[in-house]
Design an enzyme around this catalytic site. Sequence first.
Site, PDB file in Angstrom:
ATOM      1  CG  ASP A 232      -1.795   1.243   1.285  1.00 58.02           C
ATOM      2  OD1 ASP A 232      -2.605   1.414   0.363  1.00 58.02           O
ATOM      3  OD2 ASP A 232      -1.665   2.044   2.241  1.00 58.02           O
TER       4      ASP A 232
ATOM      5  CD  GLU B 102      -3.770   1.003  -3.566  1.00 59.97           C
ATOM      6  OE1 GLU B 102      -4.947   1.164  -3.263  1.00 59.97           O
ATOM      7  OE2 GLU B 102      -2.848   1.711  -3.115  1.00 59.97           O
TER       8      GLU B 102
ATOM      9  CB  CYS C 267     -16.701  -8.695  11.499  1.00 57.39           C
ATOM     10  SG  CYS C 267     -15.160  -7.995  10.870  1.00 57.39           S
TER      11      CYS C 267
ATOM     12  CG  ASP D 287      -1.567   3.258   5.815  1.00 57.12           C
ATOM     13  OD1 ASP D 287      -2.448   3.676   5.041  1.00 57.12           O
ATOM     14  OD2 ASP D 287      -0.861   4.004   6.509  1.00 57.12           O
TER      15      ASP D 287
END
Length: 431
Positions: free
Chosen positions: A212, A296, A385, A392
């Site tokens: 990331d 990404e 949940c 990150d």
Amino acid sequence: MKISQYYKFRLLPNQEQEILLNQAIGSARFVWNQILAKSFEMFSKDEYIRYETLEKNLVPLKKIPDCSFLGKTYSACLQQKIKDLAKAWLKFYNSKEHARLKENKRKPKKPKFFKLADGAEIQLRPLMPRFKKKSDGEQSFRLPFADCKVLGDRLSLPKKTGWIKFKKSQEIKGKITSVTIKKICGFWYVSFCTNREVVEPIHPSKSAIGVDLGVKKLITTSNGQVFDPINSFKTNQIKLSRLQRKQRKKVKFSQNWKKLNFKINKLHHHIANIRHDYLQKITTTLSKNHAMIAVEDLKVANMSKSANGTAENQGKNVKAKSGLNKSILDQGWGMLIGMLEYKQQWRGGLLVKVDPKYTSQTCSECGHVAKENRQTQAKFECVGCGYVANADLNASRNILSAGHAVLSVEGGCGKGRPKKQKASEIREEVA
């Protein structure tokens, strides 16, 4: 497997050699501009521009009395410059390059025109080659290696230039095909382009990670490793702004203005070198230790677009967006991904680009997607949940899952792949 690699070193010419190198750079720039003017005339007549037609103009240009200085420099570097111009026109004729340009939705600029010899004007379109200036930050010329010699840490060029020393920081592997001499902010560099054949490599590691990219944390991996940003521009921003304020008070193009402009360019070069060196080190670390890296597929040009807006529709949070844009561009995300791509290829690894949509809003535990999951910039708490984690770290785990989905038969959210894929009928029959 064929590997093409560049080796760049600092060149250390003496004063006499520096004069010859400057002459070669000036002659190459002159030939580029003269042949480019001829090519614009060909373009106005709807003629297809290629190297064979451009190269015919070089000999008549050398015969002009005012251009006699072209015969005193390396003739090969002039031919290489024409080849570069032909490649630039080939890029202009390529429809894929124009499609890629449209993806980066940049703000339209004021059109520029070139005046032909007959008085007519043609508009300079995007991707068209442009005229080169002496004041450009980077000047260069290229020679085929057949005209040069390398012995240890010394380089020999034609035209009785003699042996020039360079700082050889590593061994040059492969067959050298060309030599490029560059002058950047008063510093001389030499680049060797090499080709070599290697056996198809097998990556020593078997691990896979998701990466990331961010501003406060440059890299956060799915296994919890964090690389902090170097922020080379931010560190030198005060010094840079001080020089720019001084330059504004000088008469444009005066000697004092040129001195300050040289200092500003030199500082920008220093900033770029710091960033490049840091990215090389961290990408090498990641590439050596992991066989598969999922990242990404970010559109940095769109992410760093200005928020000024227009005169009719004023932008919002312009100052904050401007600071964010500077921080994004200071990280060098595009350069980082490019380095990972070729280093993984050389080591037999794999780089997978995934769609960045919802990677920061998806829970890596249950898969619940909601904007409310990302409560702050650093904290992630799933409303479905109750899973709590660093934002990150959670995003990097989602990126790794998406990377596995791209490689599988059933999934696919990578670039150029459909959002959903189904198993083929053949596979169903075999199963």
